[in-house]
Design a protein around this motif. Structure first.
Motif, mmCIF file in Angstrom:
data_model
loop_
_atom_site.group_PDB
_atom_site.id
_atom_site.type_symbol
_atom_site.label_atom_id
_atom_site.label_comp_id
_atom_site.label_asym_id
_atom_site.label_seq_id
_atom_site.Cartn_x
_atom_site.Cartn_y
_atom_site.Cartn_z
ATOM 1 N N PHE A 104 0.833 -1.202 0.000
ATOM 2 C CA PHE A 104 0.000 0.000 0.000
ATOM 3 C C PHE A 104 0.868 1.254 0.000
ATOM 4 O O PHE A 104 0.619 2.199 -0.747
ATOM 5 C CB PHE A 104 -0.919 -0.020 1.216
ATOM 6 N N LEU A 105 1.917 1.252 0.813
ATOM 7 C CA LEU A 105 2.801 2.417 0.910
ATOM 8 C C LEU A 105 3.477 2.717 -0.424
ATOM 9 O O LEU A 105 3.704 3.884 -0.759
ATOM 10 C CB LEU A 105 3.855 2.186 1.998
ATOM 11 N N ARG A 106 3.798 1.670 -1.174
ATOM 12 C CA ARG A 106 4.460 1.869 -2.471
ATOM 13 C C ARG A 106 3.605 2.685 -3.438
ATOM 14 O O ARG A 106 4.118 3.335 -4.337
ATOM 15 C CB ARG A 106 4.806 0.522 -3.108
ATOM 16 N N ARG A 107 2.302 2.632 -3.251
ATOM 17 C CA ARG A 107 1.391 3.291 -4.182
ATOM 18 C C ARG A 107 1.050 4.724 -3.752
ATOM 19 O O ARG A 107 0.255 5.390 -4.410
ATOM 20 C CB ARG A 107 0.109 2.463 -4.313
ATOM 21 N N CYS A 108 1.620 5.169 -2.636
ATOM 22 C CA CYS A 108 1.287 6.492 -2.108
ATOM 23 C C CYS A 108 2.484 7.433 -2.174
ATOM 24 O O CYS A 108 3.640 7.009 -2.199
ATOM 25 C CB CYS A 108 0.842 6.388 -0.643
ATOM 26 N N PHE A 109 2.185 8.729 -2.181
ATOM 27 C CA PHE A 109 3.207 9.734 -1.915
ATOM 28 C C PHE A 109 3.054 10.087 -0.440
ATOM 29 O O PHE A 109 1.961 10.426 0.013
ATOM 30 C CB PHE A 109 3.002 10.975 -2.795
ATOM 31 N N PHE A 110 4.144 10.015 0.301
ATOM 32 C CA PHE A 110 4.067 10.152 1.754
ATOM 33 C C PHE A 110 4.539 11.526 2.219
ATOM 34 O O PHE A 110 5.507 12.079 1.693
ATOM 35 C CB PHE A 110 4.931 9.077 2.420
ATOM 36 N N HIS A 111 3.826 12.061 3.231
ATOM 37 C CA HIS A 111 4.294 13.294 3.869
ATOM 38 C C HIS A 111 3.952 13.253 5.356
ATOM 39 O O HIS A 111 2.824 12.914 5.739
ATOM 40 C CB HIS A 111 3.649 14.535 3.245
#
Length: 283
Positions: free
Chosen positions: A168-175
């Protein structure tokens, strides 16, 4: 069109950059940060800044991913069939559209907020991987595929109560929204209470950051709690002078119930004040 600060929301440069990067990449923006740092409000202000409608999906511990797509109300259909209602012949009458379906079929681009995703079961994020990736899902009861007319801007918030899956994290831009420094906090206060006496703001921020720096505090006061506290200070006409004249004999700040939210932290502050008083007598 790019996201910028609004009259109601002070966005730092790195936060604005993160929002606009996620929009450019067409990836969900995963936002983490302390409770009360404006994660939910960010989605509201992104929608306002860009002029897009906001669709909000509030996640609870019992929420299932399927509910975001649709639910089939078989119980109502059975009841209507027993009553001889003609509606039973059209199964679409018993399909309840979820927030993702609502966002996918919108006639214009929308901002979709998936709020506090970490409250749900650990499998919840994985169950949405394909839908968020391909922007479509299949409705088995209707034998049709629902595709996004316009790809929504997706903002997902988390308070870090659970670890999210790597896939799931791979598909997101994180901030991560860092806690505001004093200058940024003063700007946030000015947004909420323009024209507030500069000395009162200065002294209130001194007290606020002093409380946050107390070692061993179970729950540090947040931005939203500072705003509540200032509202009370103004309503009760507690001036900057009273805050400025605080000393070790005062266990905790006036109207501290807006800042300190559990008895352990109240007791901690009282113990620290007692130790300071004792050290003062010994000195």
């Amino acid at each position: 069109m790019k996201f910028d600060s609004t009259q109601q929301y002070v966005a730092t440069d790195d936060l604005k950059m993160a929002v606009n990067a996620a929009i450019t990449l067409q990836r969900p923006l995963l936002v983490k940060g302390e409770p009360g740092t404006g994660k939910t409000m960010l989605a509201e202000q992104v929608a306002e800044s860009l002029g897009y409608p906001l669709i909000q999906w509030n996640i609870k511990s019992t929420t299932k991913a399927q509910q975001g797509l649709y639910e089939y109300d078989a119980v109502s259909r059975l009841r209507d069939s027993q009553l001889g209602d003609d509606r039973v012949h059209d199964i679409s009458n018993y399909i309840v559209k979820g927030k993702l379906w609502e966002a996918f079929e919108a006639g214009e681009q929308v901002v979709l907020l998936i709020d506090e995703i970490d409250k749900a079961d650990i499998e919840f994020p994985n169950d949405l991987l394909q839908e968020l990736d391909r922007m479509e899902f299949f409705v088995y009861e209707l034998q049709k595929t629902v595709k996004a007319v316009h790809r929504p801007i997706i903002i997902i918030t988390s308070n870090n109560e659970k670890e999210l899956p790597d896939a799931f994290l791979r598909r997101c831009f994180f901030h991560y929204i860092s806690f505001p420094d004093r200058d940024t906090m003063a700007r946030i206060v000015d947004v909420h209470y323009p024209g507030l006496a500069e000395q009162l703001v200065k002294e209130a921020l001194e007290v606020f950051f002093d409380v946050r720096q107390v070692p061993g505090l179970k729950k540090k006061p947040s931005t939203s709690e500072l705003i509540d506290w200032l509202k009370l200070l103004m309503a009760d006409d507690v001036g900057a002078r009273l805050l400025q004249e605080r000393d070790a004999t005062k266990a905790i700040p006036p109207l501290c119930g807006a800042l300190v939210k559990n008895e352990q932290d109240v007791q901690l502050l009282e113990r620290l004040a007692f130790m300071t008083r004792r050290q003062g007598r010994q000195g």
